[in-house]
Design an enzyme around this catalytic site. Sequence first.
Site, mmCIF file in Angstrom:
data_model
loop_
_atom_site.group_PDB
_atom_site.id
_atom_site.type_symbol
_atom_site.label_atom_id
_atom_site.label_comp_id
_atom_site.label_asym_id
_atom_site.label_seq_id
_atom_site.Cartn_x
_atom_site.Cartn_y
_atom_site.Cartn_z
ATOM 1 C CG ASP A 21 -2.242 0.684 0.970
ATOM 2 O OD1 ASP A 21 -2.214 1.882 0.652
ATOM 3 O OD2 ASP A 21 -3.292 0.021 1.100
ATOM 4 C CB SER A 72 -7.125 2.216 0.010
ATOM 5 O OG SER A 72 -5.838 2.461 0.477
ATOM 6 C CG ASP A 162 -7.378 12.117 1.589
ATOM 7 O OD1 ASP A 162 -6.481 11.271 1.686
ATOM 8 O OD2 ASP A 162 -8.546 11.926 1.986
ATOM 9 N NE ARG A 276 -11.684 5.182 1.357
ATOM 10 C CZ ARG A 276 -10.373 5.104 1.241
ATOM 11 N NH1 ARG A 276 -9.757 5.670 0.211
ATOM 12 N NH2 ARG A 276 -9.656 4.474 2.138
ATOM 13 C CE LYS A 351 -3.543 1.154 4.353
ATOM 14 N NZ LYS A 351 -4.066 2.282 3.564
ATOM 15 C CG ASP A 417 -1.616 4.564 2.531
ATOM 16 O OD1 ASP A 417 -1.544 5.500 1.719
ATOM 17 O OD2 ASP A 417 -2.563 4.425 3.323
ATOM 18 C CG HIS A 421 -1.770 8.751 4.840
ATOM 19 N ND1 HIS A 421 -2.173 9.671 3.906
ATOM 20 C CD2 HIS A 421 -2.313 7.568 4.450
ATOM 21 C CE1 HIS A 421 -2.931 9.070 2.999
ATOM 22 N NE2 HIS A 421 -3.025 7.790 3.300
ATOM 23 C CG ASP A 458 -3.265 0.807 -2.560
ATOM 24 O OD1 ASP A 458 -2.046 1.042 -2.387
ATOM 25 O OD2 ASP A 458 -4.112 1.021 -1.680
ATOM 26 C CG HIS A 459 -2.748 4.672 -3.417
ATOM 27 N ND1 HIS A 459 -1.927 5.174 -2.440
ATOM 28 C CD2 HIS A 459 -3.687 3.937 -2.771
ATOM 29 C CE1 HIS A 459 -2.373 4.776 -1.256
ATOM 30 N NE2 HIS A 459 -3.427 4.007 -1.430
ATOM 31 C CG HIS A 489 -2.976 8.387 -1.469
ATOM 32 N ND1 HIS A 489 -4.184 7.767 -1.655
ATOM 33 C CD2 HIS A 489 -2.568 8.024 -0.230
ATOM 34 C CE1 HIS A 489 -4.504 7.072 -0.589
ATOM 35 N NE2 HIS A 489 -3.536 7.217 0.307
HETATM 36 O O1 LIG Z 1 -8.452 7.190 4.572
HETATM 37 C C1 LIG Z 1 -7.260 7.473 4.504
HETATM 38 O O2 LIG Z 1 -6.425 7.092 5.348
HETATM 39 C C2 LIG Z 1 -6.801 8.369 3.384
HETATM 40 O O3 LIG Z 1 -7.762 9.362 3.131
HETATM 41 C C3 LIG Z 1 -6.638 7.615 2.119
HETATM 42 O O4 LIG Z 1 -5.792 6.510 2.283
HETATM 43 P P1 LIG Z 1 -6.151 5.098 1.686
HETATM 44 O O5 LIG Z 1 -6.925 5.358 0.424
HETATM 45 O O6 LIG Z 1 -4.804 4.494 1.385
HETATM 46 O O7 LIG Z 1 -6.911 4.350 2.681
HETATM 47 MN MN LIG Z 2 -3.967 2.462 -0.123
HETATM 48 MN MN LIG Z 3 -3.618 6.127 2.146
#
Ligand SMILES: O=C(O)[C@H](O)COP(=O)(O)O
Ligand SMILES: [Mn+2]
Ligand SMILES: [Mn+2]
Length: 544
Positions: A21, A72, A162, A276, A351, A417, A421, A458-459, A489
């Site tokens: 991730d 993600s 973000d 989301r 995750k 990831d 962050h 994934d990114h 990201h």
């Molecule tokens: O929800 C989060 O932690 C971030 O906004 C995005 O991170 P993720 O897409 O890797 O979960």
């Molecule tokens: Mn991710």
């Molecule tokens: Mn993330």
Amino acid sequence: MLQKFPAFAGVPGPVVIIVMDGYGLPKNEAGSAIAAARKPTLDRLFAAYPNIRLRAHGTAVGMPSDDDMGNSEVGHNAIGAGQVYAQGAALVANAIAAGAIWQGEAWQQVVAGARAGTLHFIGLFSDGNVHSHIDHLRAMVVQAKAEGLRKVRIHALLDGRDVPETSALEYVGPFEAFLAEVSTDGFDARIASGGGRQHITMDRYDANWPMVEAGWRTHVLGEGPQFATATEAVQALRAQHPGTIDQDLPPFVIGEGGHPVGTIEDGDAVVFYNFRGDRAIEITRAFEEAGFDKFDRVRVPKVTYAGMLQYDGDLKLPKRFLVAPPAIQDTMGEWFAKSGIAQYACSETQKFGHVTYFWNGNRSNKFDGETWQEVPSDVVPFEQRPWMKAAEITDAMIAALRSGQYKLLRCNYANGDMVGHTGNFRAATMAIEAVDLALSRLLPAIDAAGGVALITADHGNADEMYELDKKTKQPATNPNGSFKAKTAHTLNPVPLILYDNVSGGRLGLVQRETAGLSNLAATAANLLGLEKHARWDDSLLDVR
Ligand SMILES: O=C(O)[C@H](O)COP(=O)(O)O
Ligand SMILES: [Mn+2]
Ligand SMILES: [Mn+2]
């Protein structure tokens, strides 16, 4: 059942899909924690095994534009479904642009529900377009006034994750000005409460319910330190907590004469405006679930509740939603299950839903023959434990491989990831090193099982830990000379490595211009000796 793939009979052992991730491939190594990390295993993989780049952002994963970074949800949806669907960000923007959202029954019920009370909006307050977009909120406020509602209250979750890490006032300032401007003719709209998104409300996957409880107390009960405006709150909290970035700021309440201006009461309506689902489900449960027991809500207002989308189609959560979610069908989980392939999915809590719920098209139920293994995440700032649960996930994967029960295994290493962050460069290099060490243990177990691995991400995230100066492409600096940390990201592609010691060099990967995450399902199918499903994007496997 998927048909037999004529060109290749399938590898003798299992196919393992490993998602690192937040591991992107930057154009430029400056500011990349990945470039700075010591990672002998990954270096060897890139040097000695077939590897290509995959698109993992923008339209390649169903986002409205190529200026949108990946995330993600859309990344794991694309991997798991083998197809690209217009995602929440695009669906909501379109529904607003066409006005269809206002015609929907859910919006009408929300308006009716708020007629005699207050319409509340709770959600992530930025234009990150990962969980929400502030333009959607603005459109709803304008429409609420047009519908003749009198009172709107906003509960603003500050982002800084973000979007740039201390950008809250760039959203709060103009929005409070906009609310003041529309508050005429008996219409009264204000921000009523808020706080950092990593501090209140937006927990996910049951990792930290006290966060949601703190959010409930802030938004619903109006408990917490009071300020006259959200702008003042952000300024004061920053002064009280020097160095704290937006996502971690404590909660605040807007008050007048010692009274909160927007508690949530019987006869109000509440829209949770994130599209989301992962970080929307827990607060939604607190509003909707009859036998809710995750914390003491003290007072449960009878409200008309709606989500921007339905966050979980299996659990029907929430019951009322403004825009229909993408109807993700024919995922690899489903079709591998129908083809009799036993599947194993593993990650740590942070995750876990990514490799299960997002992977399976936002479904919380398993397909036949699936085993899901969650390794509990620590509840700590991840820059303090950048190794997270990489070792334990690896232990679980090795045990699953040794059991010989599974033909398709998938895991997610959260490190690049979650630590990315935090904006902490040194911790992010350690995060990548932890993943590298994990791979050095996992790969021999795959060899021993006669399997192959598709190693991907994934990114991006850890690949750019500093904001880059637009012109020089070098890390941008703060007035004091330090680099400007980047917590979000990236727009970079991600790697796809084929770890194969079993085909005798027959297998390779084709680098197509359009290659993206949605090509992975077909690639995995071919490695299993199966044709792809007709709806899946093409395989990237090259069989010689
Ligand atoms: O929800 C989060 O932690 C971030 O906004 C995005 O991170 P993720 O897409 O890797 O979960
Ligand atoms: Mn991710
Ligand atoms: Mn993330």
